[in-house]
Design a protein around this motif. Structure first.
Motif, short mmCIF file in Angstrom:
data_model
loop_
_atom_site.label_atom_id
_atom_site.label_comp_id
_atom_site.label_asym_id
_atom_site.label_seq_id
_atom_site.Cartn_x
_atom_site.Cartn_y
_atom_site.Cartn_z
N ARG A 1 50.07 46.33 39.59
CA ARG A 1 49.72 45.99 38.21
C ARG A 1 48.21 45.88 38.15
NH1 ARG A 1 49.10 41.26 34.88
NH2 ARG A 1 49.92 41.62 32.76
N ALA A 2 47.58 46.76 37.36
CA ALA A 2 46.12 46.80 37.25
C ALA A 2 45.71 46.29 35.88
CB ALA A 2 45.61 48.23 37.47
N VAL A 3 44.82 45.29 35.87
CA VAL A 3 44.33 44.69 34.63
C VAL A 3 42.83 44.97 34.55
CG1 VAL A 3 44.09 42.59 33.28
CG2 VAL A 3 46.09 42.90 34.75
N LEU A 4 42.42 45.73 33.54
CA LEU A 4 41.01 46.08 33.34
C LEU A 4 40.41 45.13 32.31
CD1 LEU A 4 38.69 48.03 33.96
CD2 LEU A 4 39.51 49.46 32.07
N ASP A 5 39.39 44.38 32.75
CA ASP A 5 38.72 43.41 31.88
C ASP A 5 37.23 43.68 31.95
OD1 ASP A 5 37.95 41.34 30.32
OD2 ASP A 5 38.45 39.75 31.74
N GLY A 6 36.74 44.50 31.01
CA GLY A 6 35.32 44.82 31.00
C GLY A 6 34.94 45.66 32.20
N GLU A 7 34.04 45.10 33.05
CA GLU A 7 33.57 45.82 34.24
C GLU A 7 34.24 45.33 35.50
OE1 GLU A 7 29.38 45.46 34.35
OE2 GLU A 7 29.03 46.69 32.55
N SER A 8 35.32 44.62 35.41
CA SER A 8 36.07 44.15 36.59
C SER A 8 37.52 44.56 36.46
CB SER A 8 35.97 42.64 36.74
OG SER A 8 36.60 41.99 35.65
N LEU A 9 38.16 44.75 37.59
CA LEU A 9 39.56 45.17 37.63
C LEU A 9 40.31 44.26 38.59
CD1 LEU A 9 41.18 48.54 37.44
CD2 LEU A 9 41.60 47.31 39.55
N THR A 10 41.45 43.78 38.16
CA THR A 10 42.33 42.95 39.00
C THR A 10 43.57 43.77 39.34
OG1 THR A 10 41.56 40.93 37.93
CG2 THR A 10 43.62 40.81 39.15
N LEU A 11 43.80 43.94 40.64
CA LEU A 11 44.93 44.72 41.11
C LEU A 11 45.90 43.80 41.84
CD1 LEU A 11 46.07 47.63 41.27
CD2 LEU A 11 45.08 47.76 43.56
N GLU A 12 47.10 43.72 41.33
CA GLU A 12 48.16 42.91 41.94
C GLU A 12 49.14 43.83 42.67
OE1 GLU A 12 49.91 40.76 38.78
OE2 GLU A 12 48.07 39.71 38.21
N SER A 13 49.33 43.58 43.95
CA SER A 13 50.26 44.36 44.76
C SER A 13 51.60 43.64 44.82
CB SER A 13 49.72 44.56 46.19
OG SER A 13 48.46 45.20 46.15
N GLU A 14 52.66 44.39 44.62
CA GLU A 14 54.00 43.84 44.63
C GLU A 14 54.91 44.75 45.44
OE1 GLU A 14 54.77 43.77 40.43
OE2 GLU A 14 54.28 41.64 40.29
#
Length: 543
Positions: free
Chosen positions: A248-261
């Motif tokens: 699950r990839a969440v793009l917030d401006g210039e940062s990206l949060t990647l959650e591995s499941e």
């Protein structure tokens, strides 16, 4: 203190009764492989001196017998330092028992299961009644046909009885109408019962699980030199369990949060409750024997003089790839880059045995991301937002689907390729609807008489426009990529005519990829022109 299954057991009396309740042997750790699971069970036992036979379980009847392994470990220090053979496992095996369910619900069944049984019985009775009514209508139709045939024959012979014929026909028609109404009523009732039965069956499937008819127990024969507590560890393989990576990839401006499941499916017949979960890409069922060698003959043939003078050309498509795993069509297995990967869940998990997908979180990281609006007009007329980032999860990211989330919410689903720890990766966050791209290609071919060379000139024009909303400000950079052929022989040369290009490309790499960084203001338009020529000698063919 380990054993191999089915070791001969000494002839000693069995103090355990077959009717005694078995000792619980819960699942404490699971290593989920690509298409099966390695189960670990533990139990604390209080052993008496001598040889004893223990019955533990229940366990899944799908356990593979040849992989069953048992190990006893003493829990007291003096026993652990005792003589060799203080604790021995003489035999371990799985005994399966089949208990078929009766046709009627038992006393411990739920109200929902009883309702399903009652509806099934009612449906069967209605179907039998419908069949009887249909048979009666068929008989009445045959009786009416016989009566009409009798009327026709009697009229032909001059024997008429209008009163009796009218009375009989009226009686048959009345009975047919009555039974037809009953048949319609039974059909409507049968439809209602069928719909209610389908809803109740679906609710039962969602709410509870069908009790297993085939159940296994572990029979363990141990020998202890002295009485005391011991820790039992039993391991085995079980099919009907698998896992696949998901993200699950969440793009917030210039940062990206990647959650591995990890997405798990298991239908082993028993639930996993609060187990230590390990995920592995090992393929235990894959054959380890090398392939058989076959004869491959190479034959040399002399070329003719005409063949030596002529160079045959062939245009082919090649995929630009770096070092890494081969591309996988679909997702038949776990793409681990050719090396076994092991991942662990950070906390104990529970996975019911229902055959459905269950997500287990593995890791999460936030990293700076570089977004780019890219377009390859030869492949697609869409402008796509590409996000590049580094893998900071501490482990390899396996190939799997990604749920893409932006500020506006869920935007679609993509695919993440295999990425080593610390390596760069990219994700496509969908196309932008406020761009239009049109591509046109012109080609001319000319052969010069003096040098006997063939020159193919191509001009590619890409028309790029931006449709902006009212009040939108600021330019947006769009990276446009085209390609030119790359020659592998000196007889063919490819040259970009920079004087005819508008504007001049920002980069032309060794793979023939031409790149422009085009800035578009709101409502702006641009035309990118690429001109190149292919020159081949006179002794070439196939261009």
């Amino acid at each position: 203190m380990t054993t191999t299954p089915h070791t001969p057991v000494p002839n000693t009396p069995d103090p355990a009764s077959a009717d005694a309740p078995p000792i619980a042997l819960p699942v404490t750790a699971v290593t989920c492989l690509e298409d099966r699971a390695h189960i670990e069970r533990t139990a604390r036992l209080t052993l008496e001196a001598g040889v004893r036979r223990l019955r533990l379980g229940p366990v899944s009847a799908l356990a593979v017998d040849r992989t069953l392994h048992a190990e006893l470990t003493p829990e007291q220090a003096e026993r652990a330092e005792g003589p060799e053979g203080a604790l021995d496992v003489l035999d371990v095996r799985i005994v399966r028992e089949w208990t078929p369910r009766g046709p009627r619900p038992s006393a411990d069944d739920s109200a929902l299961r009883r309702r399903v049984h009652a509806l099934t019985t009612e449906q069967t009775a209605l179907e039998q009644r419908r069949d009887r009514l249909a048979t009666r209508l068929d008989l009445l139709a045959g009786l009416a046909a016989d009566l009409l045939r009798e009327i026709g024959e009697g009229t032909g012979y001059g024997e008429t009885d209008p009163a009796r014929w009218t009375r009989e026909l009226d009686r048959i028609d009345a009975e047919r109408d009555t039974y037809a109404e009953r048949l319609d009523a039974v059909g409507a009732e049968l439809t209602r019962v069928g719909e209610e039965l389908a809803a109740a069956t679906e609710a039962m499937y969602q709410a509870e699980e069908e009790p297993a008819e085939l159940v296994g127990h572990v029979e363990l024969t141990v020998r202890a030199a002295a009485a005391g507590p011991a820790l039992l560890r039993v391991t085995h393989l079980t099919p009907c369990a698998l896992w696949r990576p998901a993200y699950r990839a969440v793009l917030d401006g210039e940062s990206l949060t990647l959650e591995s499941e990890a997405v798990l499916w298991q239908r082993t017949g028993e639930d996993w409750a609060d187990v230590r979960l390990t995920l592995s890409t090992a393929r235990s069922a894959q054959a380890t024997e090398p392939p058989k060698l076959v004869e491959d003959r190479l034959t040399l043939v002399d070329r003719s003089a005409a063949e030596r003078r002529t160079i045959d050309l062939e245009m082919r498509e090649e995929t630009i790839s770096a070092l890494g795993p081969l591309p996988v069509v679909g997702l038949p297995g776990v793409d681990d880059g050719g090396e076994t990967r092991v991942l662990s869940a950070p906390a104990p998990v529970g996975v019911p045995s229902d055959g459905r997908a269950h997500r287990v979180p593995l890791s999460s990281f936030t990293t700076p991301a570089v977004a780019e609006y890219a377009c390859s007009p030869e492949l697609s007329p869409l402008v796509t937002q590409l996000v590049r980032f580094d893998n900071r999860s501490g482990h390899a990211l396996l190939t799997g689907p990604v749920d893409l989330v932006r500020a506006s919410g869920f935007s679609g689903r993509g695919t993440l390729d295999f990425t080593a720890p610390g390596a760069p990766a990219e994700l496509a966050f969908g196309s932008q609807d406020d761009y239009r791209v049109v591509r046109r290609v012109e080609e001319t071919r000319d052969t010069t008489a003096l040098s006997q060379r063939t020159v193919v000139s191509r001009t590619v024009r890409v028309h790029l426009s931006r449709l902006s909303a009212p009040g939108e400000e600021g330019e947006r950079l769009v990276t446009v990529r085209e390609r030119i052929p790359v020659s592998e022989v000196s007889a063919v040369q490819v040259r970009v005519r920079k004087e005819a290009c508008s504007p001049v490309p920002d980069e032309v790499d060794a793979d023939g990829i031409v790149r422009w960084d085009a800035a578009l203001p709101p409502g702006g338009r641009r035309t990118l022109t690429l001109a190149y020529e292919i020159t081949a000698k006179s002794n070439t063919s196939g261009l």
